[in-house]
Structure formats: structure tokens, C-alpha cells
Design an enzyme around this catalytic site. Structure first.
Site, mmCIF file in Angstrom:
data_model
loop_
_atom_site.group_PDB
_atom_site.id
_atom_site.type_symbol
_atom_site.label_atom_id
_atom_site.label_comp_id
_atom_site.label_asym_id
_atom_site.label_seq_id
_atom_site.Cartn_x
_atom_site.Cartn_y
_atom_site.Cartn_z
ATOM 1 N N ASN A 55 -6.063 4.181 -7.480
ATOM 2 C CA ASN A 55 -7.298 4.805 -6.998
ATOM 3 C C ASN A 55 -8.221 5.170 -8.154
ATOM 4 O OD1 ASN A 55 -9.071 5.434 -4.997
ATOM 5 N ND2 ASN A 55 -8.333 7.494 -4.678
ATOM 6 N N THR A 65 -9.326 0.301 -10.020
ATOM 7 C CA THR A 65 -8.445 -0.631 -9.379
ATOM 8 C C THR A 65 -8.535 -1.848 -10.275
ATOM 9 O OG1 THR A 65 -9.003 0.453 -7.311
ATOM 10 C CG2 THR A 65 -8.390 -1.829 -7.130
ATOM 11 N N GLU A 99 -4.087 8.201 -4.197
ATOM 12 C CA GLU A 99 -4.560 7.396 -3.066
ATOM 13 C C GLU A 99 -4.686 8.218 -1.779
ATOM 14 O OE1 GLU A 99 -6.037 4.035 -3.627
ATOM 15 O OE2 GLU A 99 -4.104 3.796 -4.625
ATOM 16 N N SER A 111 -7.988 1.158 2.982
ATOM 17 C CA SER A 111 -8.365 0.648 1.661
ATOM 18 C C SER A 111 -9.610 -0.226 1.780
ATOM 19 C CB SER A 111 -7.198 -0.187 1.123
ATOM 20 O OG SER A 111 -7.576 -0.874 -0.043
ATOM 21 N N SER A 112 -10.233 -0.475 0.635
ATOM 22 C CA SER A 112 -11.346 -1.445 0.594
ATOM 23 C C SER A 112 -10.959 -2.703 -0.170
ATOM 24 C CB SER A 112 -12.560 -0.825 -0.098
ATOM 25 O OG SER A 112 -13.039 0.255 0.628
ATOM 26 N N ASP A 156 -7.903 8.495 -0.039
ATOM 27 C CA ASP A 156 -8.433 7.424 0.803
ATOM 28 C C ASP A 156 -8.258 7.702 2.295
ATOM 29 O OD1 ASP A 156 -9.505 5.900 -1.179
ATOM 30 O OD2 ASP A 156 -7.922 4.401 -1.236
ATOM 31 N N ARG A 172 0.840 -1.196 0.000
ATOM 32 C CA ARG A 172 0.000 0.000 0.000
ATOM 33 C C ARG A 172 0.879 1.251 0.000
ATOM 34 N NH1 ARG A 172 -4.971 1.822 -1.411
ATOM 35 N NH2 ARG A 172 -6.097 2.910 0.236
ATOM 36 N N GLY A 178 -13.688 -1.690 -7.608
ATOM 37 C CA GLY A 178 -15.052 -1.177 -7.431
ATOM 38 C C GLY A 178 -15.204 -0.235 -6.264
HETATM 39 N N1 GLY Z 1 -8.161 3.134 -3.569
HETATM 40 C C1 GLY Z 1 -8.547 1.807 -3.602
HETATM 41 C C2 GLY Z 1 -8.696 1.199 -2.264
HETATM 42 O O1 GLY Z 1 -7.688 0.973 -1.697
HETATM 43 O O2 GLY Z 1 -9.730 0.920 -1.758
#
Ligand code: GLY
Length: 572
Positions: free
Chosen positions: A403, A383, A422, A454-455, A425, A109, A474
């Protein structure tokens, strides 16, 4: 051997010939399952672009394992999907090592630069400066993908890094056919891109958007990849590449320093684990909210017999589980090196039981009734995700990102590297949602060296039936997409049904259920609205899931790429 796969066999004796023969028959029936569970004997790759799949296949055919192929696929995706991930971004790679039956989570990350601060995107009146977290080099975190590729190749691969990067270098140097999604993103991001002449020179050669099917060459990216291949970590984070990155960022108004790059470190983490109806879940830990959210939702749902409920009630409960998990995300989660999110509590079945007590079967819970959240959060719309299984049973689920589409729309001159955005986020200001309308808390505020929440949710599902390797891009909807696919697999679904199923999503705030056309029948829409849910039909289909499955009993390996996009899935 007295016991094989749960089949108990008394010792053979003359007096027990019949029992013995029956026992042998049982053993014979059990043996194929054992053999296939140990080794699939087939490989598979599912990714968002056929050229990325081909890159992985080339490396597998050259003697590489799943981890070498993951390096090749990741690097190729940087070239063929430059709007989604790349050397200027980061990602998570969930690995399963067949030898030793071990899972490893590689956290590549991005980190906040050393000169970053909690208020860096606020004006003197304390308001968020419009676009500052999204466009230009100030929006970019320190990239982690190059370091992660070096790490994965060195520690887990079988081939030299240069071999695994070779297909991507060739694609960048020789060119890739311009495809629809690439063009669509260019149109969407053109205004921001115009502030980056180096980027315009690559993506608008001669000032024009490239025609569909024409060749897009990225010679500077090829050179940067070659320096990475030759020098490993230092080939990107020190020396000429690093110097050009820092100089370009600073000239464009960013705050990177040479120390930020040289000091970047990949982190290996213990994955998040959970169980749901006999299925073991292995998924992304912090700084991703993905695994915690997924297990939290499944723990809540494990208190209901979903299969016996009518479809509208089943979907109502899934929505209520989503609402509660996203509330927790916004209240508690952030980089564990900077705060102590209550992970153990969030993953506990007792906590989920408590959450269930607030769920009513006859009514939606308005999000405002649940404890209020401070605002802002995370996740990337553009992503990418790939899944890999090799013939020995090694697996990779990789989700990578810069991102939003084309990241920060900024390329430091001389690098060919498109930088992420990013930083969006992070929680930029309490009470302000990010690009994905997500809320966040102090646990995710900006600090030097910190990883933004992050997701991304690369995930393995495993049961006596077999294994599924999955994930998707997504944005904030990643975690709910993985949830729906997991529920489908638990119900007997396969790779094809998992990627194709119609999706719905709730993320606590806004208090709305967004759904794809076909996710609900007319009767379900009526029933859900009667319960108090606000439903909104999304303007377009979302997600780009790539799944591989391996069935232990039959030995069958399945692979599927999301029909919403132009990816490819191959079994070899
Ligand atoms: N920016 C994508 C994520 O980490 O959720």
C-alpha cells in the site's frame, strides 16, 4: 490443410497450377505469423528495478519459465523496493499459460485478521482515529505474497522454489545499493518508522539515513526468505516466522493470531474479460476493481469513434468514462466472498450504452448529478508492477503492494518483514475517503477474513496484431493509467509510447481532472474548462508502468519501463 489464418486454398490440380502457386505464396506469407504467434522465441522482463530484472534473468537462464521468473522478480522487488511491496504485503499475478492457451489470476491479496471488525478504526464518538489505518501493525492485513509465490512455483514453475528465491536471498544478505527512491521514502515516513525499533535498525543503521550508494543489508529478511524457501507455506505461515510475526504485531498493538496466518489461502480466479475494437482484454477480477473499471470504461468509449473526434472532445469523453466507472467502483465493489457485486451488469455493453446516454458532448457531468456514493475506497501509491514473457509464450503481469510508502512503517522484530497498511483500502467509515480520496460502500466494509478492494490492474491486451502485457503502481490512478495505455496500443502505440504517455485521471470524487504536465495542450485545457471540467495540474509525474509487447507478424518483442522512474526493461 484447407485453411490457414483465414487463407482459403482450393485443392491443387494440374489445371489449377497457377492458383496453386498463388496459394502456396499466400501460405508462405502466413506461416511466419503462425510460428511467431505460437512461440516468441525471445524472453523479456520489465520491472521497477534493474536488480529485480537481473533476478528474473538469472532464473530464466537457469531453465526456469516465466512463472519461476515471476517468483524471482517478486521476491527481489521485496528486497530492492522495500517501500513498495514485499513478504509483508500482497499482490495479483495474471498468468498466461502458452500450453493450453489458458489465463489464470492468482489472488494473493491480504485479508482482514479474524479479530477485525467494521468499527475497529472508529473512536467512541464514531470518528475515524487519525492514522490508525495507515501506521503501525493495526493497519496491516494478513500477508498473501509469500503464499502466492509458493503457489506459483509449485503449480506453474519448473524450478524448485528455493532456486527462484535464491537471487532475492543473496540481495538481502549481501546488500543492495541505496537508491534515491528508497531514501526519499525513508525521509517521508521517518516519523511513523520511529515507533518500530526493528525497522529503524534496518533502515536507519546507527540512527542515520543510509547514504546514496551505500550497501543496505537485510539479514533478517534473508533468513525469513530462507525459511520460506525451505519450508514453503509452513516456512512463513507456521513455525518461527509466524510466531515472530504474531508476537511482534501484538506487542505493537495489532490483532493478528497464529490462526490468521495458518489459515491464509491463495485464491485462483477467472480473470475479467472484455473486447474493444478487436482487442481482447484480460484483466484483474474482484477483489480488484481494476479489470471491471477498465472494461467498463472501454465499453463506454466503444460507442464513439474516438479517432475521428477532435482531441479535446476525445479527452472529454475519456474523462466522462472514468467518472462513471469510478462511481460504480465506489457504489458496488468489494470482496465477492462477502457480497454479490453486480459484475455481469457492470461488464455488459448494454449497461455501458445506458451510461453513454448521460454523457453530453457539450458539457461535463458534475459528479454530484450522478447518484450519490457512500464514501471511501482503495489503492496503493507505492505498489510495483512487472511484466514477463518467456520464449515459449508464457506471460505474467504482476502487481504487488504493501500500500502506501513503507506500508505500515512497522517491522515485527526478528523477521525483517515490513508490514502492509492495506487495511486502509477498506471502507473504514461510510462518507470518509481513504488515503487515495476514493469512496466506497458497504460491499467494502471490514469483516474478518475479507479482502480489501484494490485498484491493481495487471492486464493482457491481445489482437491479431499481437500481445501487450502491462500494469503500473499509482493508487487509485492505476486503472486510468492502464486505460490510457490500452487506448494507445489500440491506436498502434508500442511499449515505449505506452509507458511514456502523459496521463490524466478522474475518479468521480473529488470532481477534478488531475493531469500531468503535457497531458493537455493549452487549447485542450481551454476547451475542457469551457465544458465545465475542473483541471488540476499534478505536483509530480505519477505511475511506474512496465510493458512488454510481442508483435505476431514481425515476431518483434518490445519492452519498456516508465521513464518517470529507474526501472529496466530487457529482451533476451
Ligand atoms: N493498495 C493498493 C491497491 O490494492 O490498490
Amino acid at each position: 490443410m484447407d485453411r490457414l489464418q483465414g487463407v482459403a486454398c482450393p485443392r491443387l490440380s494440374r489445371r489449377l497450377v497457377v492458383v496453386g502457386l498463388a496459394c502456396l505464396a499466400l501460405l508462405a506469407a502466413a506461416l511466419p505469423a503462425v510460428a511467431s504467434a505460437a512461440r516468441p522465441g525471445k524472453a523479456a522482463i520489465a520491472a521497477a528495478h534493474p536488480l529485480a530484472v537481473a533476478a528474473g534473468e538469472e532464473v530464466l537462464a537457469g531453465g526456469g519459465n516465466a512463472f519461476d521468473a515471476a517468483v524471482a522478480v517478486s521476491a527481489a522487488l521485496a528486497v530492492v523496493e522495500p517501500y513498495a511491496s514485499g513478504l509483508g504485503g500482497g499482490g495479483f499475478w495474471l498468468l498466461h499459460l502458452a500450453r493450453g492457451d489458458r489465463d489464470v489470476f492468482i489472488d494473493g491479496r491480504e485479508t482482514a485478521p479474524g479479530a477485525a471488525s467494521a468499527t475497529m478504526y472508529l473512536d467512541s464518538g464514531g470518528q475515524v482515529i487519525k492514522g490508525a489505518t495507515l501506521d503501525g501493525p493495526l493497519a496491516a492485513g494478513i500477508p498473501g505474497e509469500p503464499a502466492a509465490l509458493v503457489h506459483m512455483a509449485k503449480r506453474y514453475g519448473r524450478l524448485p522454489l528455493a532456486r527462484s528465491l535464491a537471487p532475492a536471498i543473496r540481495l538481502a544478505a549481501e546488500g543492495i545499493p541505496v537508491h534515491e527512491r528508497l531514501q526519499m521514502g525513508l525521509r517521508f515516513r521517518r516519523k511513523a518508522m520511529e515507533r518500530s525499533p526493528a525497522l529503524m535498525a534496518v533502515f536507519y543503521p546507527g540512527g542515520e539515513a543510509p547514504a546514496a550508494g551505500s550497501l543496505l543489508r537485510q539479514p533478517e529478511l534473508a533468513a525469513t526468505l530462507r525459511r520460506l524457501a525451505a519450508g514453503g507455506f509452513d516456512g512463513f505461515y507456521r513455525g518461527p516466522t509466524a510466531a515472530a510475526l504474531v508476537e511482534g504485531v501484538r506487542a505493537g498493538g495489532g490483532i493478528w493470531s497464529p490462526e490468521d496466518l495458518a489459515g491464509y489461502r491463495v485464491v485462483e480466479r477467472e480473470p475479467v474479460r472484455g473486447r474493444y475494437r478487436g482487442v481482447r482484454i484480460t484483466s484483474a477480477p474482484l477483489p480488484s476493481a481494476g479489470g471491471i473499471g477498465l472494461v467498463d470504461m472501454l465499453n463506454i468509449l466503444s460507442g464513439y469513434d474516438l479517432g475521428r473526434l477532435d482531441p479535446a472532445t476525445r479527452k472529454h469523453l475519456i474523462i466522462e468514462a472514468m467518472r462513471r466507472a469510478y462511481r460504480d467502483r465506489s457504489l458496488y465493489l468489494g470482496d465477492p466472498a462477502f457480497s454479490q457485486p453486480p459484475v455481469e451488469q457492470l461488464l455488459s455493453p448494454f449497461y455501458a450504452a445506458g451510461q453513454r446516454t448521460s454523457i453530453r458532448l457539450d458539457r461535463a457531468t458534475p459528479s454530484e448529478v450522478l447518484a450519490a456514493a457512500p464514501a471511501d475506497g482503495s489503492a496503493g501509491q507505492d505498489t510495483t508492477h512487472f511484466s514477463i514473457l518467456d520464449a515459449e509464450g508464457n506471460r505474467v503481469a504482476g502487481t504487488l503492494s504493501i500500500n502506501t510508502w513503507y506500508g505500515s512503517a512497522f517491522m515485527p522484530p526478528g523477521t525483517g518483514v515490513l508490514l502492509n497498511n492495506e487495511m486502509d483500502d477498506f471502507t473504514v467509515k461510510p462518507g470518509t475517503a481513504n488515503a487515495y480520496d476514493l469512496l466506497g460502500a458497504a460491499a467494502n466494509d471490514i469483516a474478518p477474513g475479507k479482502r480489501m478492494l484494490s485498484s491493481m490492474t495487471p492486464t493482457f491486451l491481445e489482437s491479431d496484431r499481437g500481445v501487450a502485457i502491462l500494469g503500473t503502481p499509482g493508487g487509485s490512478r492505476i486503472i486510468t493509467m492502464v486505460l490510457l495505455a490500452a487506448l494507445d496500443w489500440v491506436d498502434g502505440g508500442d511499449a515505449r509510447s505506452m509507458v511514456a504517455l502523459r496521463r490524466f485521471h478522474h475518479q468521480f470524487y473529488p470532481d477534478v481532472v488531475e493531469y500531468e504536465s503535457g497531458a493537455f495542450t493549452d487549447a485542450e485545457i481551454k476547451a475542457l474548462e469551457a465544458l465545465g471540467h475542473r483541471l488540476e495540474l499534478g505536483t509530480r509525474a505519477y505511475g511506474n508502468m512496465n510493458v512488454i509487447t510481442w508483435d505476431y507478424a514481425t515476431g518483434r518483442v518490445g519492452a519498456a519501463s516508465d521513464p518517470r522512474s529507474a526501472g529496466e526493461a530487457q529482451v533476451y
